[in-house]
Scaffold this motif. Structure first.
Motif, PDB file in Angstrom:
ATOM      1  N   ASP A  80       1.081  -1.299  -0.097  1.00 17.60           N
ATOM      2  CA  ASP A  80      -0.080  -0.212   0.087  1.00 17.60           C
ATOM      3  C   ASP A  80       0.464   1.220  -0.050  1.00 17.60           C
ATOM      4  O   ASP A  80       0.415   2.356  -0.138  1.00 17.60           O
ATOM      5  CB  ASP A  80      -0.988  -0.248   0.930  1.00 17.60           C
ATOM      6  CG  ASP A  80      -0.262   0.192   2.928  1.00 17.60           C
ATOM      7  OD1 ASP A  80       0.866  -0.889   2.599  1.00 17.60           O
ATOM      8  OD2 ASP A  80      -0.773   0.423   3.511  1.00 17.60           O
ATOM      9  N   ARG A  81       2.334   0.913  -0.443  1.00 21.04           N
ATOM     10  CA  ARG A  81       2.875   2.060  -0.113  1.00 21.04           C
ATOM     11  C   ARG A  81       3.581   2.439  -1.459  1.00 21.04           C
ATOM     12  O   ARG A  81       3.089   1.939  -2.801  1.00 21.04           O
ATOM     13  CB  ARG A  81       4.197   2.216   1.034  1.00 21.04           C
ATOM     14  CG  ARG A  81       3.947   2.259   2.368  1.00 21.04           C
ATOM     15  CD  ARG A  81       4.825   1.514   3.238  1.00 21.04           C
ATOM     16  NE  ARG A  81       4.997   2.220   4.613  1.00 21.04           N
ATOM     17  CZ  ARG A  81       5.992   1.649   5.807  1.00 21.04           C
ATOM     18  NH1 ARG A  81       7.093   1.554   5.257  1.00 21.04           N
ATOM     19  NH2 ARG A  81       5.439   1.906   6.684  1.00 21.04           N
ATOM     20  N   PRO A  82       4.222   3.484  -1.755  1.00 16.11           N
ATOM     21  CA  PRO A  82       4.819   3.764  -3.325  1.00 16.11           C
ATOM     22  C   PRO A  82       5.676   2.703  -3.911  1.00 16.11           C
ATOM     23  O   PRO A  82       5.924   2.257  -4.867  1.00 16.11           O
ATOM     24  CB  PRO A  82       5.880   5.133  -3.398  1.00 16.11           C
ATOM     25  CG  PRO A  82       4.660   5.585  -1.641  1.00 16.11           C
ATOM     26  CD  PRO A  82       5.118   4.570  -0.876  1.00 16.11           C
ATOM     27  N   ALA A  83       6.193   2.328  -2.482  1.00 10.72           N
ATOM     28  CA  ALA A  83       7.366   1.134  -2.999  1.00 10.72           C
ATOM     29  C   ALA A  83       7.370  -0.012  -2.515  1.00 10.72           C
ATOM     30  O   ALA A  83       7.330   0.063  -1.325  1.00 10.72           O
ATOM     31  CB  ALA A  83       9.129   1.843  -2.908  1.00 10.72           C
ATOM     32  N   HIS A  85       9.591  -2.546  -2.032  1.00 11.77           N
ATOM     33  CA  HIS A  85      10.652  -3.229  -1.877  1.00 11.77           C
ATOM     34  C   HIS A  85      11.794  -2.641  -0.874  1.00 11.77           C
ATOM     35  O   HIS A  85      10.904  -1.356  -0.087  1.00 11.77           O
ATOM     36  CB  HIS A  85      11.643  -2.426  -3.262  1.00 11.77           C
ATOM     37  CG  HIS A  85      13.263  -3.139  -3.210  1.00 11.77           C
ATOM     38  ND1 HIS A  85      14.389  -3.449  -3.005  1.00 11.77           N
ATOM     39  CD2 HIS A  85      13.985  -4.309  -4.249  1.00 11.77           C
ATOM     40  CE1 HIS A  85      15.334  -3.712  -3.397  1.00 11.77           C
ATOM     41  NE2 HIS A  85      14.957  -4.245  -4.495  1.00 11.77           N
ATOM     42  N   ILE A  86      12.861  -3.730  -0.090  1.00 15.12           N
ATOM     43  CA  ILE A  86      12.933  -3.636   1.090  1.00 15.12           C
ATOM     44  C   ILE A  86      13.747  -1.923   1.201  1.00 15.12           C
ATOM     45  O   ILE A  86      13.651  -1.981   2.088  1.00 15.12           O
ATOM     46  CB  ILE A  86      13.917  -4.811   1.713  1.00 15.12           C
ATOM     47  CG1 ILE A  86      14.391  -4.507   2.433  1.00 15.12           C
ATOM     48  CG2 ILE A  86      14.930  -5.162   0.199  1.00 15.12           C
ATOM     49  CD1 ILE A  86      15.277  -6.164   3.105  1.00 15.12           C
ATOM     50  N   PHE A  87      14.233  -1.896  -0.905  1.00 15.57           N
ATOM     51  CA  PHE A  87      15.520  -0.426   0.448  1.00 15.57           C
ATOM     52  C   PHE A  87      14.426   0.408   1.278  1.00 15.57           C
ATOM     53  O   PHE A  87      15.036   1.672   1.469  1.00 15.57           O
ATOM     54  CB  PHE A  87      15.444  -0.676  -1.177  1.00 15.57           C
ATOM     55  CG  PHE A  87      14.749   0.865  -1.064  1.00 15.57           C
ATOM     56  CD1 PHE A  87      15.254   2.587  -1.630  1.00 15.57           C
ATOM     57  CD2 PHE A  87      14.210   0.509  -2.873  1.00 15.57           C
ATOM     58  CE1 PHE A  87      13.982   3.259  -2.029  1.00 15.57           C
ATOM     59  CE2 PHE A  87      13.162   1.425  -3.524  1.00 15.57           C
ATOM     60  CZ  PHE A  87      13.572   3.298  -2.732  1.00 15.57           C
ATOM     61  N   ALA A  88      13.133   0.220   0.577  1.00 17.53           N
ATOM     62  CA  ALA A  88      12.054   1.371   1.183  1.00 17.53           C
ATOM     63  C   ALA A  88      11.984   2.061   3.001  1.00 17.53           C
ATOM     64  O   ALA A  88      11.373   2.767   3.307  1.00 17.53           O
ATOM     65  CB  ALA A  88      11.090   1.581   0.877  1.00 17.53           C
ATOM     66  N   TYR A  89      12.179   0.386   2.991  1.00 17.46           N
ATOM     67  CA  TYR A  89      11.881  -0.069   5.052  1.00 17.46           C
ATOM     68  C   TYR A  89      13.000  -0.464   5.820  1.00 17.46           C
ATOM     69  O   TYR A  89      13.099  -0.471   6.820  1.00 17.46           O
ATOM     70  CB  TYR A  89      10.566  -0.715   4.930  1.00 17.46           C
ATOM     71  CG  TYR A  89      10.665  -2.366   4.382  1.00 17.46           C
ATOM     72  CD1 TYR A  89      10.844  -3.448   5.268  1.00 17.46           C
ATOM     73  CD2 TYR A  89      10.051  -2.204   3.223  1.00 17.46           C
ATOM     74  CE1 TYR A  89      11.062  -4.724   4.366  1.00 17.46           C
ATOM     75  CE2 TYR A  89       9.773  -3.630   2.292  1.00 17.46           C
ATOM     76  CZ  TYR A  89      10.391  -4.669   2.975  1.00 17.46           C
ATOM     77  OH  TYR A  89      10.172  -5.730   2.711  1.00 17.46           O
ATOM     78  N   ASN A  90      14.100  -0.507   5.027  1.00 19.60           N
ATOM     79  CA  ASN A  90      15.476  -1.333   5.450  1.00 19.60           C
ATOM     80  C   ASN A  90      16.381  -1.509   4.602  1.00 19.60           C
ATOM     81  O   ASN A  90      16.946  -2.672   3.874  1.00 19.60           O
ATOM     82  CB  ASN A  90      14.725  -2.976   5.658  1.00 19.60           C
ATOM     83  CG  ASN A  90      15.817  -3.645   6.916  1.00 19.60           C
ATOM     84  OD1 ASN A  90      16.450  -2.645   7.931  1.00 19.60           O
ATOM     85  ND2 ASN A  90      15.399  -4.554   7.305  1.00 19.60           N
TER      86      ASN A  90
END
Length: 206
Positions: A80-83, A85-90
Motif C-alpha cells: 500500500d506504499r509507493p515502493a 521493495h526492501i530498500f524503502a523500509y530496511n
C-alpha cells in the motif's frame, strides 16, 4: 525426508548442515533439517522439519511433521506504499537511512501458529497470521490462506478442506485426551497404543 534416523537430544535441537537460526527457542527432541532458515519463532517438543524450510514469526507446537521446502509465516511487503521493495523500509544494505522499525516490528508481531500433531506436506506455504488446528493434514503444494480447523485435510491453491480425518465425536475425544501433553513417562508407558485403531485408542484413554 529421513534417510537415517539419528538419536535425538532431549536438551538440544539437532540442526542440519547449513541451517541459519535467529531469535528462536526449541523444546525437547527437536530436529531441524539441513538448509533451514528460522527467525523469531518457537518450536516445541518432538517437532521436526525437512530440508530447505523457511519459518518466520511462528509458533510450532508439539509432534509436528514437516516435509521439505515448507514455508511458514512469510512476511509481506508494504504493497500500500509507493515502493514495495526492501530498500524503502530496511535499506541499510543499499546505503540508505535507518530502517522503518515501526513497520518491521508490526510485521514480526503477526504470528503464525501450527497446532500439535500437524503434518505439513512437501512445498506447503502457510501465510502469516494463520492458525492450523491440532491434527490437521496439509497436502503437498497447498497454499494456506485461512485458518484450518483441527483434524481436517487441506489441499490446493488456495488451500481448501478436502475432508475430516475423523468423526466429530472422535475429534472431540482426541482434543480432550491431548496425548501431546502427556509426560515422557506416559508416552513411554502407552507407546504401543499409538498403533491401535483410532476407536480403540480413544476408548482406552477417554
Amino acid at each position: 525426508m529421513h534417510i537415517d534416523f539419528v538419536k535425538l537430544s532431549k536438551d538440544h535441537p539437532t540442526i542440519g548442515d547449513g541451517s541459519q537460526i535467529k531469535d528462536t527457542t526449541f523444546g525437547q527432541y527437536v530436529e531441524i533439517g539441513s538448509q533451514n532458515f528460522i527467525d523469531n519463532s518457537n518450536i516445541d517438543d518432538y517437532t521436526y522439519t525437512g530440508q530447505f524450510c523457511f519459518i518466520q514469526n511462528s509458533t510450532l507446537k508439539r509432534f509436528i511433521s514437516m516435509a521439505a521446502m515448507v514455508r511458514i509465516g512469510p512476511t509481506n511487503h508494504p504493497y500500500d506504499r509507493p515502493a514495495q521493495h526492501i530498500f524503502a523500509y530496511n535499506g541499510a544494505g543499499y546505503g540508505f537511512g535507518d530502517p522503518d522499525t515501526e513497520f518491521l516490528q508490526k510485521r514480526k508481531q503477526v504470528k503464525t501458529v501450527i497446532g500439535n500433531d500437524v503434518w505439513l506436506g512437501h512445498d506447503v506455504v502457510v501465510q502469516s497470521g494463520i492458525t492450523i488446528g491440532d491434527g490437521a493434514v496439509i497436502g503437498a503444494g497447498a497454499v494456506v490462506t485461512k485458518d484450518v480447523e483441527p483434524y481436517t485435510i487441506i489441499g490446493g491453491i488456495p488451500g481448501k478442506k478436502i475432508k475430516d480425518r475423523f468423526s466429530d465425536e472422535i475429534k472431540t475425544d482426541l482434543e480432550k485426551i491431548a496425548w501431546w501433553d502427556w509426560s515422557r513417562e506416559d508416552l513411554e508407558k502407552y507407546y504401543q497404543d499409538f498403533r491401535l485403531p483410532i476407536e480403540e485408542f480413544v476408548k482406552k484413554h477417554s
